[in-house]
Write a protein that holds these residues in place. Structure first.
Motif, PDB file in Angstrom:
ATOM      1  N   HIS A 162      -4.561   2.272   7.412  1.00 29.89           N
ATOM      2  CA  HIS A 162      -4.461   1.036   6.590  1.00 29.89           C
ATOM      3  C   HIS A 162      -3.090   0.417   7.197  1.00 29.89           C
ATOM      4  CE1 HIS A 162      -6.463   2.529   2.562  1.00 29.89           C
ATOM      5  NE2 HIS A 162      -7.270   1.957   3.431  1.00 29.89           N
ATOM      6  N   TYR A 164      -0.081  -2.507   6.838  1.00 31.32           N
ATOM      7  CA  TYR A 164       0.408  -3.482   6.062  1.00 31.32           C
ATOM      8  C   TYR A 164       1.770  -4.173   6.870  1.00 31.32           C
ATOM      9  CZ  TYR A 164      -1.439  -1.413   1.737  1.00 31.32           C
ATOM     10  OH  TYR A 164      -2.426  -0.917   0.652  1.00 31.32           O
ATOM     11  N   THR A 166       4.942  -5.860   6.055  1.00 23.54           N
ATOM     12  CA  THR A 166       6.179  -6.029   5.246  1.00 23.54           C
ATOM     13  C   THR A 166       7.448  -6.932   5.573  1.00 23.54           C
ATOM     14  OG1 THR A 166       7.397  -4.148   5.952  1.00 23.54           O
ATOM     15  CG2 THR A 166       5.549  -3.538   4.486  1.00 23.54           C
ATOM     16  N   ASN A 173       5.332  -6.432  -0.085  1.00 22.48           N
ATOM     17  CA  ASN A 173       4.457  -5.361   0.372  1.00 22.48           C
ATOM     18  C   ASN A 173       5.167  -4.068   0.413  1.00 22.48           C
ATOM     19  OD1 ASN A 173       2.063  -6.442   0.111  1.00 22.48           O
ATOM     20  ND2 ASN A 173       1.949  -6.801   2.335  1.00 22.48           N
ATOM     21  N   ASP A 175       6.297  -2.108  -2.171  1.00 20.19           N
ATOM     22  CA  ASP A 175       5.871  -1.112  -3.388  1.00 20.19           C
ATOM     23  C   ASP A 175       4.314  -1.040  -2.987  1.00 20.19           C
ATOM     24  OD1 ASP A 175       7.989  -0.967  -4.847  1.00 20.19           O
ATOM     25  OD2 ASP A 175       7.570  -2.877  -6.085  1.00 20.19           O
ATOM     26  N   GLN A 176       3.647  -1.864  -2.519  1.00 24.66           N
ATOM     27  CA  GLN A 176       2.016  -1.539  -1.914  1.00 24.66           C
ATOM     28  C   GLN A 176       2.104  -0.500  -0.763  1.00 24.66           C
ATOM     29  OE1 GLN A 176       3.761  -4.379  -2.590  1.00 24.66           O
ATOM     30  NE2 GLN A 176       2.243  -5.958  -3.606  1.00 24.66           N
ATOM     31  N   THR A 179       2.623   2.989  -2.553  1.00 23.17           N
ATOM     32  CA  THR A 179       1.697   3.156  -3.443  1.00 23.17           C
ATOM     33  C   THR A 179       0.428   3.718  -2.648  1.00 23.17           C
ATOM     34  OG1 THR A 179       2.453   1.667  -5.199  1.00 23.17           O
ATOM     35  CG2 THR A 179      -0.036   2.187  -5.383  1.00 23.17           C
ATOM     36  N   ASP A 180      -0.041   2.983  -1.639  1.00 17.50           N
ATOM     37  CA  ASP A 180      -1.195   3.331  -0.828  1.00 17.50           C
ATOM     38  C   ASP A 180      -1.077   4.639  -0.362  1.00 17.50           C
ATOM     39  OD1 ASP A 180      -2.953   3.742   1.324  1.00 17.50           O
ATOM     40  OD2 ASP A 180      -3.415   1.473   1.340  1.00 17.50           O
TER      41      ASP A 180
END
Ligand code: GTP
Ligand code: MG
Length: 188
Positions: A162, A164, A166, A173, A175-176, A179-180
């Motif tokens: 994945h 992201y 940020t 992003n 926390d995302q 969390t992922d």
């Protein structure tokens, strides 16, 4: 209960400490103070249960002299943070999950991730390792040197890792990403 160890890796100055500080403490750090090694703990709610993380913020990979055979940060992938990294060492690696961070303003910082990923896979002995690729500093759009599409495509080619983008500065992003990674570690 289980504590999940997260190792934050990437080149010097990409924002590893800033994004860790935003996640753990909710603060933005403007100044640049190169890291030797810091660790933090933080509990986050994942799907209704609490997940305890121990986050290891490592020194940037590009800051090491060529006389040193292995970047210090690679040692934190392996046996213990202070032990010298040995590719053949079979003791349990400490990291359960890895954030591979680059800056979208630096092509070099992106190119360094492949070697980091290869080292993690070699030490773990499997390519099924909880991992997230993070393109940080996305607030600096006008200085972008790595396109989102390219970073996404490369990440996807690495076992559908994945990706992201940020901004530690604007807390986008953050926390995302954690969390992922936490979800991946819970499923591992
Ligand atoms: P090392 O510890 O040396 O490996 O560096 P690092 O990856 O921990 O970088 P650090 O978090 O210390 O950030 C380096 C510099 O980049 C600092 O001056 C930060 O203010 C800046 N920085 C970090 N994240 C961002 C971001 O998302 N946006 C912008 N604009 N600047 C950032
Ligand atoms: Mg740092």
């Amino acid at each position: 209960s289980q504590v999940y160890q997260v190792v934050v890796l990437g080149a010097g100055g990409v924002g590893k400490s800033c994004l860790t500080a935003q996640f753990v403490q909710g603060v933005w750090i403007e100044s640049y103070d190169p890291t030797i090694e810091d660790s933090y703990t933080k509990q986050i709610p994942i799907d209704g249960r609490q997940c305890m993380l121990e986050i290891l913020d490592t020194a940037g990979t590009e800051q090491f002299s060529s006389s040193e055979s292995t970047p210090a940060s690679c040692r934190s992938i392996g046996p213990t943070p202070t032990q010298t990294y040995q590719p053949t060492d079979t003791t349990t690696p400490i990291g359960h999950g890895f954030l591979l961070v680059f800056s979208i303003t630096s092509k070099n910082s992106f190119n360094e991730l492949k070697a980091l990923r290869d080292t993690i896979i070699q030490i773990k002995g499997t390519d099924q390792v909880p991992m997230v690729i993070v393109g940080n500093k996305c607030d600096l759009a006008e200085e972008r040197a790595v396109s989102r599409a390219h970073a996404f495509a490369v990440s996807h080619s690495w076992n559908k890792t994945h990706y992201y983008e940020t901004s530690a500065r604007s807390r986008l992003n953050i926390d995302q990403v954690f969390t992922d990674l936490c979800r991946q570690m819970l499923q591992a």
